[in-house]
Every structure is written in C-alpha cells, then in structure tokens.
Design a protein around this motif. Structure first.
Motif, PDB file in Angstrom:
ATOM      1  N   PHE B  38      -3.510   0.514  11.929  1.00  8.00           N
ATOM      2  CA  PHE B  38      -4.182   1.067  11.236  1.00  8.00           C
ATOM      3  C   PHE B  38      -4.006   1.004  10.318  1.00  8.00           C
ATOM      4  CE2 PHE B  38      -7.194   3.393  10.144  1.00  8.00           C
ATOM      5  CZ  PHE B  38      -8.497   3.830  10.892  1.00  8.00           C
ATOM      6  N   GLY B  39      -4.519   0.628   9.218  1.00  6.84           N
ATOM      7  CA  GLY B  39      -4.625   0.564   7.989  1.00  6.84           C
ATOM      8  C   GLY B  39      -4.798   1.607   6.983  1.00  6.84           C
ATOM      9  N   LEU B  40      -4.799   2.310   6.282  1.00  5.48           N
ATOM     10  CA  LEU B  40      -6.020   2.636   5.717  1.00  5.48           C
ATOM     11  C   LEU B  40      -5.958   2.226   3.942  1.00  5.48           C
ATOM     12  CD1 LEU B  40      -6.999   6.092   6.094  1.00  5.48           C
ATOM     13  CD2 LEU B  40      -4.656   6.844   5.143  1.00  5.48           C
ATOM     14  N   LEU B  41      -7.086   1.909   3.544  1.00  9.38           N
ATOM     15  CA  LEU B  41      -7.079   1.469   2.523  1.00  9.38           C
ATOM     16  C   LEU B  41      -7.503   2.544   1.051  1.00  9.38           C
ATOM     17  CD1 LEU B  41      -8.140  -1.953   3.178  1.00  9.38           C
ATOM     18  CD2 LEU B  41      -5.450  -1.295   3.069  1.00  9.38           C
ATOM     19  N   GLY B  42      -7.416   2.626  -0.305  1.00  8.48           N
ATOM     20  CA  GLY B  42      -8.279   3.063  -1.123  1.00  8.48           C
ATOM     21  C   GLY B  42      -7.562   2.687  -2.324  1.00  8.48           C
ATOM     22  N   PRO B  43      -8.641   2.713  -3.565  1.00 11.85           N
ATOM     23  CA  PRO B  43      -7.909   2.905  -5.075  1.00 11.85           C
ATOM     24  C   PRO B  43      -6.948   3.495  -5.471  1.00 11.85           C
ATOM     25  CG  PRO B  43      -9.869   3.388  -4.829  1.00 11.85           C
ATOM     26  CD  PRO B  43      -9.791   3.262  -3.821  1.00 11.85           C
ATOM     27  N   ASN B  44      -6.120   3.953  -6.077  1.00  6.70           N
ATOM     28  CA  ASN B  44      -5.306   4.913  -6.814  1.00  6.70           C
ATOM     29  C   ASN B  44      -5.931   5.733  -6.567  1.00  6.70           C
ATOM     30  OD1 ASN B  44      -3.801   2.784  -8.863  1.00  6.70           O
ATOM     31  ND2 ASN B  44      -3.234   3.407  -7.073  1.00  6.70           N
ATOM     32  N   GLY B  45      -4.882   7.676  -6.354  1.00 14.06           N
ATOM     33  CA  GLY B  45      -5.466   9.044  -6.166  1.00 14.06           C
ATOM     34  C   GLY B  45      -6.867   8.797  -4.930  1.00 14.06           C
ATOM     35  N   THR B 166       5.068  -1.946   1.355  1.00 13.44           N
ATOM     36  CA  THR B 166       5.306  -3.523   0.854  1.00 13.44           C
ATOM     37  C   THR B 166       5.542  -3.567  -0.564  1.00 13.44           C
ATOM     38  OG1 THR B 166       3.177  -3.894   0.591  1.00 13.44           O
ATOM     39  CG2 THR B 166       4.890  -4.951   3.219  1.00 13.44           C
ATOM     40  N   ALA B 167       4.579  -2.589  -1.012  1.00 13.11           N
ATOM     41  CA  ALA B 167       5.239  -2.101  -2.844  1.00 13.11           C
ATOM     42  C   ALA B 167       6.570  -2.737  -3.036  1.00 13.11           C
ATOM     43  CB  ALA B 167       4.376  -1.071  -2.856  1.00 13.11           C
ATOM     44  N   GLY B 168       5.999  -3.669  -3.864  1.00 15.23           N
ATOM     45  CA  GLY B 168       7.593  -4.484  -4.403  1.00 15.23           C
ATOM     46  C   GLY B 168       8.228  -5.049  -4.464  1.00 15.23           C
ATOM     47  N   LEU B 169       8.122  -5.744  -2.899  1.00 15.85           N
ATOM     48  CA  LEU B 169       9.211  -6.741  -1.819  1.00 15.85           C
ATOM     49  C   LEU B 169       8.213  -8.221  -2.510  1.00 15.85           C
ATOM     50  CD1 LEU B 169       9.021  -5.420   1.557  1.00 15.85           C
ATOM     51  CD2 LEU B 169      10.183  -5.143  -0.179  1.00 15.85           C
ATOM     52  N   ASP B 170       9.490  -9.115  -2.084  1.00 13.01           N
ATOM     53  CA  ASP B 170       9.031 -10.303  -3.097  1.00 13.01           C
ATOM     54  C   ASP B 170       8.361 -10.901  -1.256  1.00 13.01           C
ATOM     55  OD1 ASP B 170      10.800 -11.507  -0.500  1.00 13.01           O
ATOM     56  OD2 ASP B 170      12.110 -10.885  -1.700  1.00 13.01           O
ATOM     57  N   THR B 195      -2.047   0.879   1.874  1.00 12.34           N
ATOM     58  CA  THR B 195      -1.308  -0.880   1.215  1.00 12.34           C
ATOM     59  C   THR B 195      -2.742  -1.087   0.364  1.00 12.34           C
ATOM     60  OG1 THR B 195      -0.773  -3.061   1.290  1.00 12.34           O
ATOM     61  CG2 THR B 195      -2.832  -1.987   3.741  1.00 12.34           C
ATOM     62  N   HIS B 196      -1.825  -1.712  -1.195  1.00  7.22           N
ATOM     63  CA  HIS B 196      -3.241  -1.548  -1.967  1.00  7.22           C
ATOM     64  C   HIS B 196      -2.879  -3.329  -1.567  1.00  7.22           C
ATOM     65  CE1 HIS B 196      -3.307   1.565  -3.844  1.00  7.22           C
ATOM     66  NE2 HIS B 196      -2.390   1.609  -4.227  1.00  7.22           N
ATOM     67  N   SER B 197      -2.856  -4.271  -0.877  1.00  2.91           N
ATOM     68  CA  SER B 197      -2.973  -5.679  -0.801  1.00  2.91           C
ATOM     69  C   SER B 197      -3.963  -6.431   0.294  1.00  2.91           C
ATOM     70  CB  SER B 197      -1.589  -6.223  -0.069  1.00  2.91           C
ATOM     71  OG  SER B 197      -1.758  -7.278   0.231  1.00  2.91           O
ATOM     72  N   MET B 198      -4.847  -6.526   0.275  1.00  2.00           N
ATOM     73  CA  MET B 198      -6.244  -6.779   1.097  1.00  2.00           C
ATOM     74  C   MET B 198      -5.268  -7.824   2.533  1.00  2.00           C
ATOM     75  SD  MET B 198      -8.047  -4.613   1.008  1.00  2.00           S
ATOM     76  CE  MET B 198      -7.691  -3.963  -0.641  1.00  2.00           C
ATOM     77  N   GLU B 199      -4.596  -8.887   1.210  1.00  2.72           N
ATOM     78  CA  GLU B 199      -4.095  -9.944   2.786  1.00  2.72           C
ATOM     79  C   GLU B 199      -3.548  -9.222   3.793  1.00  2.72           C
ATOM     80  OE1 GLU B 199      -1.114 -12.006   0.962  1.00  2.72           O
ATOM     81  OE2 GLU B 199      -0.922 -13.465   2.125  1.00  2.72           O
ATOM     82  N   GLU B 200      -2.525  -8.251   3.742  1.00  2.17           N
ATOM     83  CA  GLU B 200      -1.865  -7.135   4.204  1.00  2.17           C
ATOM     84  C   GLU B 200      -2.602  -7.042   5.494  1.00  2.17           C
ATOM     85  OE1 GLU B 200       1.633  -5.833   2.874  1.00  2.17           O
ATOM     86  OE2 GLU B 200       0.712  -3.525   3.837  1.00  2.17           O
ATOM     87  N   ALA B 201      -3.816  -5.816   4.435  1.00  2.08           N
ATOM     88  CA  ALA B 201      -4.570  -5.202   5.873  1.00  2.08           C
ATOM     89  C   ALA B 201      -5.352  -6.523   6.306  1.00  2.08           C
ATOM     90  CB  ALA B 201      -5.667  -4.583   4.896  1.00  2.08           C
ATOM     91  N   VAL B 243     -17.577 -14.142   1.021  1.00  2.13           N
ATOM     92  CA  VAL B 243     -17.166 -13.086   1.043  1.00  2.13           C
ATOM     93  C   VAL B 243     -15.895 -12.350   1.470  1.00  2.13           C
ATOM     94  CG1 VAL B 243     -17.499 -10.154   1.915  1.00  2.13           C
ATOM     95  CG2 VAL B 243     -19.331 -11.833   0.236  1.00  2.13           C
ATOM     96  N   THR B 244     -15.318 -11.516   1.116  1.00  3.88           N
ATOM     97  CA  THR B 244     -13.588 -11.722   1.460  1.00  3.88           C
ATOM     98  C   THR B 244     -13.600  -9.908   1.659  1.00  3.88           C
ATOM     99  OG1 THR B 244     -12.553 -10.869  -1.177  1.00  3.88           O
ATOM    100  CG2 THR B 244     -12.436 -13.205   0.215  1.00  3.88           C
ATOM    101  N   LEU B 245     -12.284  -9.046   2.351  1.00  4.27           N
ATOM    102  CA  LEU B 245     -12.421  -8.091   2.552  1.00  4.27           C
ATOM    103  C   LEU B 245     -12.016  -7.135   1.379  1.00  4.27           C
ATOM    104  CD1 LEU B 245     -11.779  -5.760   4.164  1.00  4.27           C
ATOM    105  CD2 LEU B 245      -9.708  -5.987   4.101  1.00  4.27           C
TER     106      LEU B 245
END
Ligand SMILES: Nc1ncnc2c1ncn2[C@@H]1O[C@H](COP(=O)(O)OP(=O)(O)OP(=O)(O)O)[C@@H](O)[C@H]1O
Ligand SMILES: [Mg+2]
Lengths: 253, 259
Positions: B38-45, B166-170, B195-201, B243-245
């Motif tokens: 399950f992914g929890l997505l949302g902008p900073n803060g 995955t923040a900061g990973l190659d 995550t902040h990566s939609m690709e990852e989500a 349209v993408t995620l």
C-alpha cells in the motif's frame, strides 16, 4: 522466504541484556572520554602530592573522586543522551517493542558502573600517591559515597536533558554548571571564602560530597556536616530526577 | 483466497493529529489487507510521516485510532510494535556501534537471540558481509538503506512501514529494493510505504492513497485512479498527453509548492 510469523512481545530479560551490551560497547568505544575522566582526578592527586601537602590526604582524595564523578556522570551522560536524541537514535529504539524505562535504565546503569570503576581507580591511585592505606571498611564506605554522588550527578544530568533540548545547548549548560558546582563546592569547603560561604557550600552537591568523602577517609566522627550532606544529596536526587523525568522528551525537536 | 478476502492487517480510522493549532492529519481513514503493498502518497507536509508515527506508537492521536492485527496502538503499544517492522524517514543508530553490533541489538529487542553465524548470514543477504565492522554512518546511502530494511524485517513482521525507502537511491538500488519488496510480499507480508515517485507507486503498490493537508483525496489501485480521474478537469488541466498517475496526483493536490 520464510513463512511470516506473528512475533510475541519479547522477554524483558533479553531486552535488557541487549540494551546493556550495546550501551556498554558505546561507552567502551568512547575510551577517550573515559581516560579524560580519569586523567584530571589523577592529576589532582599528583599535583597535590608535590612540594608539601596542600591539605590532608582524605580531603584531597575526596576532591579528586568528586571531580571524576562529576565529569563523567553530569557531562558524559547528558551529552550522549542529547546527541542521540537529536540524531533520532531514541526514535528508532522506541519503535521496537521495548518499554521506554528500559532504554533509560540501561544507559543509567552503564554510566553508574563506569563511574564506580573511575572511583575505585582514583581511590587506589590516591592511597598510593598519598602513602595512606585504608581499611576494607573505609573502601566500602567510599564506594557507597561514590554511588550516592554518581546518582546525584546523573540526576542533575537528567534534569539538564529534560529542560534543554538542543544538544549544543546541553553541552554548554553542562559545562557552565560543572564549573559553578566545582568552584562553589571546592572553594567553599576549603574555607578560604569565609565561614558563611563554607556552610553554604556544604549544602551544594559538590560540597556535600566532598564533606562526606573526607569524613569517611579521615575516619572522623560523624558530624552535622555529614548528616546535612546526606540529606542534601537525597534532596537533590529526588528533585532533579523528578524534573528530568517529568520534562524529558524523546522527540528530536 | 482472492485479494479482497484477505483479512485486514492495519486499519486507520478517522485519525486526527494536531501540532499545536496546526492539524497535520485530519480525519484520515484507510485499511491494508494481508499481503498487500500500500502506498501513501502526498506532497511535502501532507501528513504521511505523522500518520506513520501514530501507527508506530510514537505519537498519540488527537482523534480516531489505528489498529494493527486487531491491537490498538494506544492500548497495546508493545504488542503493536512487536508486529511492526519500521524504517523511519529520519533516524539513525548509535554511531559508536558497528552494523553487526546494531543488528544484534535490534534482534534482541525483537526477542531473537540469533547466533553470530545467522546474524552474519542476514547481513550477507543484503550484501554487507564486507562491512560488518563499519559504523552505520560510514556506509553508502544504498548500503544504509539496505541495512535499515534488514533491521526492520529482522523478526519477519507481518507488516513493514517504510517511510520513503527509495529516497536518494540510484536506479539500480531502487530496482533492487523493489525486488526485495516483491519478495517479502510473496512471503505473505504486507507493506505500507510512502514515496514521492509515481513510477514507484505504479510499479510496486497494489493500492495507493493520495493525501493532502492530512485528508484523503483518492484511494484505489493506481490504474483505477487514472481511469477514475481521467476526465476530472483539474487533472486534464495538468496532463500532457495521456493521463498518468502523476497527473492525477498533481491535479488532486494542486501545483503549488509546499513547505
Ligand atoms: N514535530 C512536529 N512539530 C510540529 N509540526 C510538525 C512536526 N512534525 C510535522 N509537523 C508538521 O505537520 C505537517 C505534516 O508533516 P509530515 O512530516 O507528516 O509530512 P510528510 O507528508 O511526511 O512530508 P514529507 O513528504 O516532506 O516527508 C507539516 O506541516 C509539518 O510541518
Ligand atoms: Mg515524511
């Protein structure tokens, strides 16, 4: 991959063993601090032994012991706690099934043990330097007074990290307090600042401890100074431990 | 047993968390089933880390509650923590300890007394057999991340909470982590990640929740969310081509910069 099992809450014995081993390792790794905590008291013993005595051996050894306890308990303890809190070390520990009291108890126990080791070494070096030998009973009493002193200074350290959050500020407050306590305690109990100041000093944490040590080491009779010293120490422990626990926050900011 | 019939492992209900006068989480509800990622997505803060901190027992909620495998976080904090594997967004380990010593400490705290051989096997599993005597801070970012994940899952918890793993990973390390996540699901474990990566989500999550200002904006499988919001004018306005995620995300949470 193995089947996912639902783990039960762990046994407190294993928890405490794991914490104690880790905290002891941390302390051993900071050998520098340990050596410094020992170096100054031993220096005090050497210097005071040169060219005519600066006081009676009991008083000087007591002063060296007090200094050693104060630097490792008050400064050493509060700085590592503040630093680990700021780095998020405590947050990581707190998301494991570990009661928070165990995290603190382990740190305090390891600090206490380190303090007592410092005390024993200072006692032995002191009796050699000053050519005095003490009976086993006196060693035991010194050990008991060291324990009391270590608990007083650890609770002051706990109060500092309870009231001050920022690690740099904790460091600064710790050092200022350290100097103030040492100056009032040592100058006061030598009596060079007058009798009023001397009786005031005997109620300060360092002054009270020096009085207790010199009474034990000089095998002098139990006096009001010593009774006051014990009362004062216990009072400090209760008040500062209460402040330090009441206002302690685990969060980094 | 189909996915929908799997029992719930984590439930968050009407959660409210305030910092002073600011409401960081505002009536948030969602639940996660066994074996689900399950992914929890949302902008900073948006309130992601704050939501996790309630589940982890680091904060008491000002309203609502969270339960893990039927145990309530406030009422049974230790039982809940025993079932969780946690990787915090910002945390560290005692800098004087080597990673082998840290691994032993955390194994003990989760009730395992692993013999040294097994401990080293676990470290070798994540490619750290050469680094046993290094402190955590001396590891590379990717090694630190692998180590934290190893520590988080040392007791095979039924659910892992990973805050921006995955923040900061190659790209290589990121793919490797996705593989690990996939493998842990095959072992029956659930994962809640931010995550902040939609690709990852899109590539690892079965379902995602998009939150903003502590409130739920959308919930569902990434593919369904795209289908559902394809014709939303806010989404159309930001989409370039198909349209993408990410378009759905920006459309629902606005394009202003946060924090
Ligand atoms: N300890 C705190 N004290 C006061 N306010 C806080 C605290 N922690 C978070 N906040 C505030 O609560 C809100 C939510 O923060 P949170 O860390 O949960 O966001 P997030 O979704 O994890 O963000 P990011 O993607 O940047 O990690 C923010 O506005 C933040 O400023
Ligand atoms: Mg966050």
């Amino acid at each position: 991959m193995t089947e996912t099992t639902v783990p039960a809450a762990p046994q407190i014995g294993l928890t405490l063993r794991s914490l104690l081993r880790a905290d002891a390792t941390v302390l051993m790794r900071s050998r520098q601090a340990f050596v410094l905590n020992l170096a100054v008291p031993i220096l005090i013993l050497i210097v005071t032994n040169r060219g005519g005595r600066l006081g009676n051996p009991g008083f000087l050894i007591g002063m060296a012991l007090t200094y050693g306890l104060l630097s490792s308990a008050l400064i050493g303890y509060s700085i590592t706690v503040a630093r680990d809190r700021e780095a998020g070390v405590f947050q990581r520990l707190r998301v494991t099934p570990t009661p928070t009291w165990a995290i603190m108890a382990s740190r305090l126990a390891v600090q206490l043990a380190a303090n007592l080791i410092v005390s024993v070494i200072v006692m032995i070096v002191g009796s050699i330097m000053h050519n005095t030998s003490f009976s086993f009973g006196v060693y035991l009493l010194m050990f008991a007074v060291s324990l009391l002193g270590a608990v007083v200074f650890l609770s002051i350290g706990q109060a500092i990290v309870g009231l001050v959050k920022n690690a740099t500020a904790v460091n600064a407050v710790g050092r200022v307090l350290f100097i103030l306590l040492i100056l009032t305690g040592i100058l006061g109990s030598t009596g060079i600042l007058g009798d009023d100041f001397k009786s005031f000093a005997s109620w300060t944490p360092v002054g009270a401890l020096i009085n207790l040590f010199s009474a034990v080491l000089n095998a002098s009779a139990w006096g009001t100074d010593q009774t006051e010293g014990i009362i004062a120490s216990i009072g400090y422990i209760v008040v500062f431990a209460w402040i330090g626990i009441r206002w302690f926050r685990w969060e980094p900011q | 047993m189909s996915e929908a019939e799997q029992p719930t492992i984590l439930e968050v209900q009407e959660l409210v968390v305030r910092y002073g006068s600011q409401t960081a989480v505002d009536g948030l509800s969602f639940s996660i089933r066994r074996g689900e990622i399950f992914g929890l997505l949302g902008p900073n803060g948006a309130g992601k880390t704050t939501t996790l901190s309630v589940i982890e027992g680091l904060r008491k909620p000002d309203g609502g509650h969270a339960t893990v495998d039927g145990e309530e976080t406030v009422r049974a904090p230790l039982a809940v923590k025993a079932k969780l594997g946690v990787q915090l967004q910002a945390s560290s380990f005692q800098s004087e300890l080597t990673i082998e010593q840290i691994a032993r400490l955390y194994a003990g705290l989760y009730g395992l007394s692993l013999p040294q051989r097994q401990l080293r096997e676990r470290l070798a599993d994540v490619g750290l057999e050469q680094e046993l005597s290094k402190p955590f801070k001396k590891l590379s970012g990717g090694q630190q991340q692998r180590f934290s994940l190893m520590v988080a899952s040392i007791h095979n918890p039924p659910i892992l909470l990973l805050d921006e793993p995955t923040a900061g990973l190659d790209p290589q390390s990121r793919r490797q982590l996705w593989d690990r996540i996939e493998r842990s699901r095959q072992g029956g474990g659930s994962i809640l990640l931010t995550t902040h990566s939609m690709e990852e989500a899109q590539s690892v999550c079965d379902r995602v929740a998009i939150i903003d200002h502590g409130r739920l904006q959308a919930l569902g499988a990434p593919r369904d969310l795209v289908a559902m919001h394809r014709d939303d004018p806010r989404v159309r306005a930001v989409a370039r081509g198909d349209v993408t995620l990410e378009d759905v995300f920006i459309g629902l949470t606005g394009s202003a910069i946060r924090d």
